[in-house]
Design a protein around this motif. Structure first.
Motif, PDB file in Angstrom:
ATOM      1  N   TYR A 255      59.033 -10.727   4.844  1.00 10.79           N
ATOM      2  CA  TYR A 255      59.019 -10.695   3.381  1.00 10.79           C
ATOM      3  C   TYR A 255      60.075  -9.717   2.860  1.00 10.79           C
ATOM      4  O   TYR A 255      60.772 -10.005   1.877  1.00 10.79           O
ATOM      5  CB  TYR A 255      57.640 -10.289   2.878  1.00 10.79           C
ATOM      6  CG  TYR A 255      56.580 -11.347   3.071  1.00 10.79           C
ATOM      7  CD1 TYR A 255      56.440 -12.385   2.159  1.00 10.79           C
ATOM      8  CD2 TYR A 255      55.718 -11.297   4.158  1.00 10.79           C
ATOM      9  CE1 TYR A 255      55.465 -13.360   2.329  1.00 10.79           C
ATOM     10  CE2 TYR A 255      54.747 -12.262   4.343  1.00 10.79           C
ATOM     11  CZ  TYR A 255      54.622 -13.290   3.429  1.00 10.79           C
ATOM     12  OH  TYR A 255      53.656 -14.252   3.603  1.00 10.79           O
TER      13      TYR A 255
ATOM     14  N   LEU B 119      52.775  -5.225  -4.299  1.00  6.13           N
ATOM     15  CA  LEU B 119      52.621  -6.324  -3.347  1.00  6.13           C
ATOM     16  C   LEU B 119      51.433  -6.116  -2.414  1.00  6.13           C
ATOM     17  O   LEU B 119      51.119  -4.989  -2.025  1.00  6.13           O
ATOM     18  CB  LEU B 119      53.892  -6.458  -2.508  1.00  6.13           C
ATOM     19  CG  LEU B 119      55.130  -6.988  -3.250  1.00  6.13           C
ATOM     20  CD1 LEU B 119      56.362  -6.869  -2.349  1.00  6.13           C
ATOM     21  CD2 LEU B 119      54.925  -8.435  -3.688  1.00  6.13           C
TER      22      LEU B 119
ATOM     23  N   LYS C 124      63.044 -13.236 -10.227  1.00  2.26           N
ATOM     24  CA  LYS C 124      61.695 -13.723 -10.479  1.00  2.26           C
ATOM     25  C   LYS C 124      61.567 -15.198 -10.122  1.00  2.26           C
ATOM     26  O   LYS C 124      60.491 -15.655  -9.717  1.00  2.26           O
ATOM     27  CB  LYS C 124      61.316 -13.494 -11.941  1.00  2.26           C
ATOM     28  CG  LYS C 124      61.083 -12.033 -12.295  1.00  2.26           C
ATOM     29  CD  LYS C 124      60.806 -11.855 -13.777  1.00  2.26           C
ATOM     30  CE  LYS C 124      60.674 -10.382 -14.128  1.00  2.26           C
ATOM     31  NZ  LYS C 124      60.444 -10.174 -15.588  1.00  2.26           N
TER      32      LYS C 124
ATOM     33  N   THR D  80      55.567 -15.037  -7.278  1.00  2.00           N
ATOM     34  CA  THR D  80      54.305 -14.426  -6.878  1.00  2.00           C
ATOM     35  C   THR D  80      53.146 -15.301  -7.325  1.00  2.00           C
ATOM     36  O   THR D  80      53.290 -16.180  -8.177  1.00  2.00           O
ATOM     37  CB  THR D  80      54.136 -13.035  -7.505  1.00  2.00           C
ATOM     38  OG1 THR D  80      54.222 -13.160  -8.925  1.00  2.00           O
ATOM     39  CG2 THR D  80      55.221 -12.089  -7.032  1.00  2.00           C
ATOM     40  N   ASP D  81      51.966 -15.035  -6.756  1.00  2.00           N
ATOM     41  CA  ASP D  81      50.794 -15.833  -7.098  1.00  2.00           C
ATOM     42  C   ASP D  81      50.167 -15.398  -8.419  1.00  2.00           C
ATOM     43  O   ASP D  81      49.443 -16.166  -9.041  1.00  2.00           O
ATOM     44  CB  ASP D  81      49.750 -15.757  -5.973  1.00  2.00           C
ATOM     45  CG  ASP D  81      49.268 -14.335  -5.710  1.00  2.00           C
ATOM     46  OD1 ASP D  81      49.945 -13.379  -6.140  1.00  2.00           O
ATOM     47  OD2 ASP D  81      48.207 -14.181  -5.069  1.00  2.00           O
TER      48      ASP D  81
ATOM     49  N   CYS E 108      52.373  -8.651   2.602  1.00  2.00           N
ATOM     50  CA  CYS E 108      53.703  -9.020   2.105  1.00  2.00           C
ATOM     51  C   CYS E 108      54.712  -7.883   2.282  1.00  2.00           C
ATOM     52  O   CYS E 108      55.842  -7.968   1.787  1.00  2.00           O
ATOM     53  CB  CYS E 108      53.641  -9.429   0.632  1.00  2.00           C
ATOM     54  SG  CYS E 108      52.858 -11.026   0.360  1.00  2.00           S
TER      55      CYS E 108
ATOM     56  N   GLY F  90      53.964 -10.236 -11.504  1.00  2.00           N
ATOM     57  CA  GLY F  90      55.181 -10.080 -10.735  1.00  2.00           C
ATOM     58  C   GLY F  90      55.362  -8.701 -10.141  1.00  2.00           C
ATOM     59  O   GLY F  90      54.569  -7.785 -10.359  1.00  2.00           O
ATOM     60  N   PHE F  91      56.457  -8.544  -9.400  1.00  2.00           N
ATOM     61  CA  PHE F  91      56.782  -7.245  -8.823  1.00  2.00           C
ATOM     62  C   PHE F  91      58.232  -6.875  -9.119  1.00  2.00           C
ATOM     63  O   PHE F  91      58.778  -5.967  -8.513  1.00  2.00           O
ATOM     64  CB  PHE F  91      56.507  -7.223  -7.309  1.00  2.00           C
ATOM     65  CG  PHE F  91      57.416  -8.105  -6.477  1.00  2.00           C
ATOM     66  CD1 PHE F  91      58.481  -7.563  -5.779  1.00  2.00           C
ATOM     67  CD2 PHE F  91      57.191  -9.466  -6.380  1.00  2.00           C
ATOM     68  CE1 PHE F  91      59.302  -8.365  -5.002  1.00  2.00           C
ATOM     69  CE2 PHE F  91      58.011 -10.280  -5.613  1.00  2.00           C
ATOM     70  CZ  PHE F  91      59.074  -9.728  -4.916  1.00  2.00           C
TER      71      PHE F  91
ATOM     72  N   MET G 203      55.725 -17.564  -0.904  1.00  2.00           N
ATOM     73  CA  MET G 203      55.067 -17.010  -2.087  1.00  2.00           C
ATOM     74  C   MET G 203      54.581 -15.575  -1.815  1.00  2.00           C
ATOM     75  O   MET G 203      53.876 -15.330  -0.840  1.00  2.00           O
ATOM     76  CB  MET G 203      53.868 -17.894  -2.473  1.00  2.00           C
ATOM     77  CG  MET G 203      53.035 -17.391  -3.634  1.00  2.00           C
ATOM     78  SD  MET G 203      53.808 -17.557  -5.239  1.00  2.00           S
ATOM     79  CE  MET G 203      53.697 -19.348  -5.448  1.00  2.00           C
ATOM     80  N   PHE G 204      54.981 -14.664  -2.656  1.00  2.00           N
ATOM     81  CA  PHE G 204      54.535 -13.277  -2.537  1.00  2.00           C
ATOM     82  C   PHE G 204      53.181 -13.122  -3.241  1.00  2.00           C
ATOM     83  O   PHE G 204      52.913 -13.782  -4.248  1.00  2.00           O
ATOM     84  CB  PHE G 204      55.560 -12.328  -3.159  1.00  2.00           C
ATOM     85  CG  PHE G 204      56.811 -12.178  -2.347  1.00  2.00           C
ATOM     86  CD1 PHE G 204      56.972 -11.111  -1.485  1.00  2.00           C
ATOM     87  CD2 PHE G 204      57.833 -13.115  -2.443  1.00  2.00           C
ATOM     88  CE1 PHE G 204      58.125 -10.958  -0.737  1.00  2.00           C
ATOM     89  CE2 PHE G 204      58.989 -12.985  -1.692  1.00  2.00           C
ATOM     90  CZ  PHE G 204      59.137 -11.909  -0.836  1.00  2.00           C
ATOM     91  N   LYS G 205      52.343 -12.256  -2.686  1.00  2.00           N
ATOM     92  CA  LYS G 205      51.006 -12.055  -3.247  1.00  2.00           C
ATOM     93  C   LYS G 205      50.889 -10.688  -3.911  1.00  2.00           C
ATOM     94  O   LYS G 205      51.347  -9.684  -3.366  1.00  2.00           O
ATOM     95  CB  LYS G 205      49.948 -12.197  -2.152  1.00  2.00           C
ATOM     96  CG  LYS G 205      49.819 -13.616  -1.594  1.00  2.00           C
ATOM     97  CD  LYS G 205      48.703 -13.714  -0.575  1.00  2.00           C
ATOM     98  CE  LYS G 205      49.047 -12.972   0.697  1.00  2.00           C
ATOM     99  NZ  LYS G 205      48.010 -13.126   1.741  1.00  2.00           N
ATOM    100  N   PHE G 206      50.272 -10.687  -5.086  1.00  2.00           N
ATOM    101  CA  PHE G 206      50.028  -9.455  -5.823  1.00  2.00           C
ATOM    102  C   PHE G 206      48.860  -8.717  -5.172  1.00  2.00           C
ATOM    103  O   PHE G 206      47.894  -9.319  -4.703  1.00  2.00           O
ATOM    104  CB  PHE G 206      49.683  -9.792  -7.274  1.00  2.00           C
ATOM    105  CG  PHE G 206      49.700  -8.624  -8.212  1.00  2.00           C
ATOM    106  CD1 PHE G 206      50.889  -8.096  -8.660  1.00  2.00           C
ATOM    107  CD2 PHE G 206      48.517  -8.074  -8.663  1.00  2.00           C
ATOM    108  CE1 PHE G 206      50.905  -7.029  -9.548  1.00  2.00           C
ATOM    109  CE2 PHE G 206      48.516  -7.004  -9.553  1.00  2.00           C
ATOM    110  CZ  PHE G 206      49.718  -6.477  -9.997  1.00  2.00           C
TER     111      PHE G 206
END
Length: 318
Positions: free
Chosen positions: A306, A297, A265, A270-271, A301, A274-275, A1-4
């Motif tokens: 990542y 991000l 996506k 992401t948590d 990350c 998005g990115f 999971m990617f974090k913003f």
């Protein structure tokens, strides 16, 4: 999971303490202003309530036309200029990159200004030195939105030596990230003398200023980390836009951009926000493309594992 990206733990802690009435003996606004002036090299600075309010103040100080890039800028430039009743002149660019020679092909009034972002579409650094030299010869005020370029170790972006006015947002997920606020700087005190009312309407508070102070402590390192991560992606993915330029996102032109973005996506969740975004988009480029917003991000990350996951997923779909 990617974090913003969110404000750092230290930033949130100091902002919470100030909100609770602690540190009342500290003038965080003045401390933040001193750091910003030192960073940009400009003599005058003001903290504002948002990046758009910084733009509002900057454009309010301009008596002539407002020149904006045809793509790769920020839609707020045109919206605010229109609200202020300014004549807007669109400048042709090379996919967002400003070629000062193109200014010869537009008509503008005296005391006009060119407003642009440090990175065209967040993808490629502008040649601020060349832009500055040309605009000085034409008596055009340069306004650089350095929200994504502040803290440049190479002192090309967000540098008062080149830009007459520097503006920035300190909202999320900017390089200086406190969730709100912004600033404006200039060597000219006349700009601030002419805009006292919009400045009063854009006051912020000690909570935001305390967060800005903390975020400025390592802004150079955060920008460099983001730029280096973006460079790694550009070097590992074919057909990226402005592949040889520093940037904080990666734009990949593609006829099936919408479909590919949707799949990415799903595979790169992401948590929070998005990115991955889709073009055409004035704020990026006005052609079909996928934008990988590295700048969005969290910094942990941007580590190799990542980045390799992003590369693997993108290359599997192109």
């Amino acid at each position: 999971m990617f974090k913003f990206k969110t404000p750092s733990k230290k930033t949130k802690e100091i902002m919470s303490e100030v909100a609770l009435g602690m540190h009342e003996d500290v003038n965080y606004e003045q401390n933040a202003l001193n750091k910003i002036k030192n960073l940009t090299g400009h003599e005058n600075a003001r903290i504002t309530s948002s990046g758009n309010n910084s733009i509002f103040i900057a454009l309010s100080s301009i008596e002539g036309d407002i020149i904006v890039p045809d793509q790769g800028g920020w839609h707020g430039f045109k919206q605010i200029a229109k609200f202020l009743g300014k004549k807007i002149i669109t400048l042709k660019t090379d996919l967002g990159l400003i070629n000062p020679d193109y200014i010869d092909y537009i008509d503008f009034s005296e005391n006009s200004a060119l407003i642009y972002t440090s990175f065209a579409g967040y993808c490629a650094e502008q040649d601020t030195k060349a832009i500055s030299q040309y605009c000085k010869d034409k008596s055009i005020t340069t306004i650089e939105d350095a929200s994504a370029g502040i803290g440049d170790a190479e002192q090309k972006l967000g540098c008062g030596k080149y830009s007459d006015i520097i503006i920035a947002s300190t909202g999320s997920p900017k390089i200086i990230n406190v969730g709100s606020g912004g600033f404006i700087t200039s060597e000219s005190d006349e700009i601030f003398a002419k805009t006292s009312l919009p400045q009063k309407l854009s006051k912020t508070n000690q909570i935001i200023c305390s967060g800005i102070c903390v975020e400025l402590e390592n802004v150079n390192e955060k920008l460099e980390l983001t730029v280096n991560a973006t460079k790694h992606l550009k070097n590992s993915i074919d057909n990226t836009l402005h592949a040889d330029k520093r940037g904080v996102n990666v734009i990949i032109p593609h006829a099936n951009a919408k479909e590919i973005s949707w799949k990415l996506k799903k595979s790169l969740p992401t948590d929070k926000s998005g990115f991955i975004t889709t073009c055409p988009n004035y704020n990026r480029v006005k052609q079909k493309a996928i934008a990988i917003e590295v700048k969005n991000l969290a910094y942990d990350c941007l580590e190799k594992q990542y980045l390799e996951k992003i590369i693997e997923e993108i290359n599997s779909l192109l």
